[in-house]
Design an enzyme around this catalytic site. Structure first.
Site, PDB file in Angstrom:
ATOM      1  CG  ASP A   8      -1.873   1.149   1.233  1.00  0.00           C
ATOM      2  OD1 ASP A   8      -1.468   2.275   0.884  1.00  0.00           O
ATOM      3  OD2 ASP A   8      -3.045   0.924   1.556  1.00  0.00           O
ATOM      4  CG  HIS A   9       1.404   4.262  -3.240  1.00  0.00           C
ATOM      5  ND1 HIS A   9       0.149   3.954  -3.670  1.00  0.00           N
ATOM      6  CD2 HIS A   9       1.512   5.603  -3.369  1.00  0.00           C
ATOM      7  CE1 HIS A   9      -0.473   5.052  -4.061  1.00  0.00           C
ATOM      8  NE2 HIS A   9       0.327   6.078  -3.883  1.00  0.00           N
ATOM      9  CG  HIS A  51      -4.184   4.327  -0.754  1.00  0.00           C
ATOM     10  ND1 HIS A  51      -3.219   3.360  -0.775  1.00  0.00           N
ATOM     11  CD2 HIS A  51      -4.458   4.592  -2.060  1.00  0.00           C
ATOM     12  CE1 HIS A  51      -2.918   3.053  -2.036  1.00  0.00           C
ATOM     13  NE2 HIS A  51      -3.668   3.782  -2.828  1.00  0.00           N
TER      14      HIS A  51
HETATM   15  C1  BG6 Z   1      -3.652   4.626  -6.396  1.00  0.00           C
HETATM   16  C2  BG6 Z   1      -5.010   4.703  -7.002  1.00  0.00           C
HETATM   17  O1  BG6 Z   1      -3.561   3.548  -5.509  1.00  0.00           O
HETATM   18  O2  BG6 Z   1      -3.380   5.831  -5.683  1.00  0.00           O
HETATM   19  C3  BG6 Z   1      -5.123   5.913  -7.937  1.00  0.00           C
HETATM   20  O3  BG6 Z   1      -5.286   3.509  -7.736  1.00  0.00           O
HETATM   21  C4  BG6 Z   1      -4.733   7.163  -7.192  1.00  0.00           C
HETATM   22  O4  BG6 Z   1      -6.440   6.031  -8.454  1.00  0.00           O
HETATM   23  C5  BG6 Z   1      -3.391   6.985  -6.502  1.00  0.00           C
HETATM   24  O5  BG6 Z   1      -4.664   8.224  -8.125  1.00  0.00           O
HETATM   25  C6  BG6 Z   1      -3.066   8.173  -5.630  1.00  0.00           C
HETATM   26  O6  BG6 Z   1      -1.762   8.064  -5.165  1.00  0.00           O
HETATM   27  P1  BG6 Z   1      -0.939   9.359  -4.740  1.00  0.00           P
HETATM   28  O7  BG6 Z   1       0.332   8.815  -4.180  1.00  0.00           O
HETATM   29  O8  BG6 Z   1      -0.761  10.187  -5.974  1.00  0.00           O
HETATM   30  O9  BG6 Z   1      -1.788  10.080  -3.728  1.00  0.00           O
END
Ligand code: BG6
Length: 495
Positions: free
Chosen positions: A181-182, A244
């Site tokens: 989960d980045h 997230h």
């Molecule tokens: C991803 C989603 O996990 O996270 C995308 O699939 C979203 O839809 C993205 O745009 C958002 O990531 P960040 O790091 O740009 O907030």
């Protein structure tokens, strides 16, 4: 300390994630001397590439998306020979000996056993076949050196997530599985642990006695970015909240850990998810709102409605905005709402957590002294601003008794000179080092699905296309979301 000799196989190597995130992250780790000397990245895909043409394509990705486009002279020349391409159809079991051959070759050349990482950067429906096929390789079950990284979405609902977990666990041990989960790799998210547990200042008031509510917003200005096909089957609740935002909520709501062991942190987080109230089917409309962006103007550009986007059903019932009121039924948080919202094509890109403290028990100041009630809160900006602001009332200088909100601010850019690593850098290095703290365990994924399922089921039962609220692109979402939070007399923090 650098990780041991490592081979990373990226399934979906010719895809977008590798192009935009994974190779740029590996390149930055290389520039910072975090990668082992004996190291290879093997992109796997069905597209035809030679090693050279694959490297050229990835260099374009670095030039467009890496936080550092150039290292010292020759750094790309030194890095790129570590990249290879293997044309292989993940569904073709008879081709997997090529992976085994490559590992044996490299190990012979390096004269050591290598750690092996299989990164699933592919559509979720392909993961089971690949995992099954990988299991023919004799070294797959070797817990000490083989790991599999699984990207989100982890399942499409509770049932499919359970099936995927069960399947992975037939071939790999839990400690080999890294569910990514980045958001958890973001510096500002990791800092939540430091803020809460390295200081004594906040913890005594971090509970329902002092916190009136918490808001978590992940607003995006982008739309589908060519991912209509995926998004149409997903929607904001599945795409952002199930993973997230619930993970962020856990970081805000968890009990203090006794150590930073991976399982200790994950135990504390899963306790939060277990305590979260499951909403009854007939209560969903009181706690959750969904909407789609309509057509409108963004700047000078015409922006099509969601239902007019490529890959989207003209009568689609997929939400591009979701807002939910959650409650965490435990001793610490009983009665404190957690308002969570996210959406595409909103007014700003901003991920922000607002912890609103309760009003002073007796406010002796005359009403006219107070101009605004936007104070008495801690605002934690995750991105793109990276700061923490404590907002409180101060007396404006002068003979009149006038109060104004002011802020004490910690800002990453002024407090530290170091560049922030990207989330994927941190997470990839953790996988190489065998540290699963920032990754999801099977039980966390399961609980998070249990929490959102009643909402998804209720929404799935509402099939009249006219019943979907819309919002203007560039706004803060539908009026229904304002009404949701206004039920308790509050409003969203849109700054
Ligand atoms: C991803 C989603 O996990 O996270 C995308 O699939 C979203 O839809 C993205 O745009 C958002 O990531 P960040 O790091 O740009 O907030």
């Amino acid at each position: 300390q650098r990780p041991p000799a490592t081979i990373v196989f990226i399934f979906g190597g010719s895809g977008d994630l590798n192009y935009r995130k994974l190779t740029p992250a590996l390149y930055n780790l290389f520039l910072d001397n975090y990668l082992p000397e004996q190291f290879e990245v093997v992109g796997i895909g069905r597209t035809q590439y030679t090693d050279d043409s694959f490297r050229e394509r990835l260099l374009e990705g670095i030039q467009e998306f890496s936080r550092r486009k150039n290292g010292p002279e020759d750094s790309w020349k030194t890095f790129s020979p570590h990249i290879r391409y293997l044309k292989l159809d993940g569904g073709d079991a008879s081709a997997y000996h090529l992976i085994g051959d490559l590992v044996s070759e490299r190990e012979a050349e390096w004269n050591t056993h290598a750690n092996i990482i299989f990164y699933m950067s592919v559509a979720p429906q392909l993961v089971p076949d690949i995992a099954n096929n990988l299991s023919q390789l004799s070294f797959c079950g070797d817990k000490s050196r083989v790991r599999i990284v699984v990207e989100k979405p982890f399942g499409h609902d509770l049932q499919s997530a359970r099936e995927l977990n069960a399947l992975l666990l037939t071939h790999f041990a839990e400690e080999q599985i890294y569910r990514i989960d980045h958001y958890l790799g973001k510096e500002t998210v990791q800092n939540l642990l430091a803020l809460r547990f390295a200081n004594t200042l906040f913890e005594p008031i971090w509970n329902h006695n002092y916190v009136e509510y918490v808001q978590l917003t992940a607003a995006e200005t982008v739309g589908l970015e060519g991912r209509g096909g995926y998004y149409e089957g997903s929607g904001a609740l599945r795409d952002m909240i199930q993973n997230h935002l619930l993970q962020l909520l856990c970081m805000v709501a968890m009990e203090p850990p006794t150590s930073f062991e991976a399982d200790e942190i994950r135990n504390k987080k899963v306790d939060v998810l277990r305590a979260m109230r499951r909403v009854a089917p007939d209560q969903v409309d009181q706690v959750a709102v969904r909407a789609q962006y309509g057509a409108g103007k963004k700047g000078d550009k015409e922006s099509p409605a969601y239902r007019e986007e490529e890959g989207v059903n003209p009568e689609s019932m997929t939400e591009t905005f979701a807002a939910v009121t959650f409650f965490c039924d435990n001793w610490r948080w009983e009665g404190t709402p957690f308002y969570v919202r996210t959406g595409k094509h909103l007014a700003e890109k901003s991920s922000v957590i607002t912890v609103q403290f309760r009003p002073a028990p007796h406010y002796a100041f005359p009403n006219e002294a107070t101009k605004t009630w936007q104070h008495n809160c801690l605002i934690i900006s995750i991105q793109p601003d990276m700061n923490i602001r404590l907002r409180f009332q101060a007396k404006r200088p002068g003979q009149q008794l006038a109060l104004d909100p002011v802020e004490m601010e910690f800002n990453y850019n002024t407090a530290f000179t170091e560049q922030q690593p990207e989330a994927y850098e941190t997470l990839l290095l953790d996988v190489m080092a065998g540290d699963a703290t920032l990754f999801m365990r099977a039980d966390q994924v399961d609980e998070a699905w249990q929490i959102v399922m009643p909402i998804l089921d209720h929404w799935a039962s509402q099939t009249d296309p006219a019943s979907m609220p819309t919002y203007a692109p560039g706004s803060w979402g539908p009026a229904e979301a304002d009404k949701l939070i206004a039920q308790q007399g509050f409003s969203w923090n849109n700054e």
